[in-house]
Write a protein that holds these residues in place. Structure first.
Motif, PDB file in Angstrom:
ATOM      1  N   ILE A 193       0.837  -1.205   0.000  1.00 22.47           N
ATOM      2  CA  ILE A 193       0.000   0.000   0.000  1.00 22.47           C
ATOM      3  C   ILE A 193       0.867   1.247   0.000  1.00 22.47           C
ATOM      4  N   GLY A 245       2.129   1.770  -3.454  1.00 21.62           N
ATOM      5  CA  GLY A 245       1.007   2.130  -4.319  1.00 21.62           C
ATOM      6  C   GLY A 245       0.555   3.564  -4.131  1.00 21.62           C
ATOM      7  N   VAL A 246       0.481   4.006  -2.884  1.00 24.65           N
ATOM      8  CA  VAL A 246       0.100   5.400  -2.608  1.00 24.65           C
ATOM      9  C   VAL A 246       1.157   6.355  -3.131  1.00 24.65           C
ATOM     10  N   THR A 299      -3.258  -0.573  -5.774  1.00 25.05           N
ATOM     11  CA  THR A 299      -3.409   0.692  -5.039  1.00 25.05           C
ATOM     12  C   THR A 299      -3.042   1.871  -5.918  1.00 25.05           C
ATOM     13  N   THR A 358      -5.984   2.541  -8.509  1.00 28.08           N
ATOM     14  CA  THR A 358      -7.190   3.139  -7.925  1.00 28.08           C
ATOM     15  C   THR A 358      -6.924   4.558  -7.427  1.00 28.08           C
ATOM     16  N   SER A 370     -10.193   4.491  -2.414  1.00 24.53           N
ATOM     17  CA  SER A 370      -9.233   3.748  -3.223  1.00 24.53           C
ATOM     18  C   SER A 370      -8.923   2.370  -2.652  1.00 24.53           C
ATOM     19  N   LEU A 371      -9.129   2.184  -1.354  1.00 28.76           N
ATOM     20  CA  LEU A 371      -8.735   0.930  -0.721  1.00 28.76           C
ATOM     21  C   LEU A 371      -9.788  -0.165  -0.805  1.00 28.76           C
ATOM     22  N   VAL A 385      -8.565  -2.938  -2.934  1.00 25.39           N
ATOM     23  CA  VAL A 385      -7.365  -3.483  -2.293  1.00 25.39           C
ATOM     24  C   VAL A 385      -7.755  -4.384  -1.122  1.00 25.39           C
TER      25      VAL A 385
END
Length: 310
Positions: free
Chosen positions: A116, A119-120, A196, A199, A231-232, A235
């Protein structure tokens, strides 16, 4: 919410019965005779073999065996007896599951934090050098098979650098499980990072994000509350199902590092044709999958207030 949970629990019953029946039929369709295998090359007379099969209930029709197996689980929480050792399967499960649970837990934390996080980081910088670097890194991990990655980790960090032990001891301490956890969680980490990132990049262009910026909300609140929560959701879906996959898919990793967990026990059960042990292990994994899917569905309502369950 309460009615929804009860309804989902009731729906799990036929799914559980159908899945375990399918597994039971597949396991007992494997070639070979587990009773004959007990005697090895020495063999045994037909009368002895028949007596052993009758004692273990293996001479009964397959559906009768399944009925007795399920009755033992539901009524007495009895998963049967291991043919080779005579130990209750619950004892075998009790030895194997804590090890794999620690291994899968470490891999799960790794993919949550790094997956994560990457991804962020990439999603907020979509199209830039950082984003491309993360995409290339995750693509490289996805393209390397688990057994190859495990061999590389052992060759470099165990045999060349001497930082880790090539095999995990019977105690399976937390420190010994770090390398297997990295190998086990690497593929899922890459998928989580890419999911992640995708999204996050899509939601950055959403109308609610422009509204939040126009209202003058702090950037930390915009990203941490509005962007992250929406967004999660996909995920969380992946992570929920992946926890069961980590526990069941550790066969290769546990074999490489000699971890005495669920994966190693499943492999030994297949080789020895220990149907009772194999069905018991897979049955527990089915239960994990079912409950993780329920937890994931309930987390949707936490992440998105618009979702309500009746």
């Amino acid at each position: 919410m309460g009615r929804y949970v009860v309804r989902r629990l009731l729906q799990m019953i036929p799914v559980f019965l159908g899945t375990t029946l399918l597994i039971f039929l597949m396991v007992y369709a494997l070639p070979g005779d587990p009773v004959r295998g007990l005697f090895g090359d020495k063999g045994a007379d037909p009368a002895t073999l028949e007596a052993m099969r009758h004692k273990l209930g293996l001479d009964q029709p397959i559906l009768v065996q399944y009925w007795e197996y399920m009755k033992g689980i539901v009524v007495h929480f009895d998963f049967g007896t291991q043919i080779a050792s005579g130990r209750p399967v619950t004892d075998v499960l009790g030895d194997a599951f804590p090890v794999t649970l620690r291994l899968a837990g470490m891999a799960f934390v790794l993919e949550i934090v790094l997956g994560i996080g990457l991804g962020v980081w990439a999603g907020l910088r979509a199209g830039r050098l950082t984003d491309n670097a993360v995409l290339i890194f995750t693509l490289l991990i996805i393209s390397i098979p688990v057994f190859v990655l495990g061999f590389i980790v052992k060759s470099v960090f165990a045999f060349q650098l001497g930082w880790i032990s090539p095999n995990v001891s019977n105690d399976a301490t937390w420190g010994e499980l770090i390398a297997p956890a990295v190998v086990l969680g690497s593929l899922s980490l890459a998928y989580v990072a890419r999911l992640t990132r995708t999204t996050m990049a899509e939601n950055l262009r959403a109308d609610y994000m422009r509204t939040a910026v126009a209202k003058g909300l702090p950037k930390r609140r915009i990203v941490g509350v509005h962007l992250m929560r929406n967004s999660l959701i996909p995920v969380i879906t992946f992570l929920g199902t992946d926890l069961g996959a980590l526990m069941g898919g550790a066969i290769v990793t546990e074999g490489l590092f000699n971890v005495k967990g669920v994966g190693g026990t499943i492999f030994e059960s297949i080789v020895r044709r220990e149907g009772t042990t194999l069905v018991g292990l897979v049955t527990v994994l089915v239960i994990v999958y079912l409950f993780m899917s329920l937890i994931v569905d309930l987390l949707y309502a936490v992440l998105d207030p618009r979702i309500r369950y009746a």
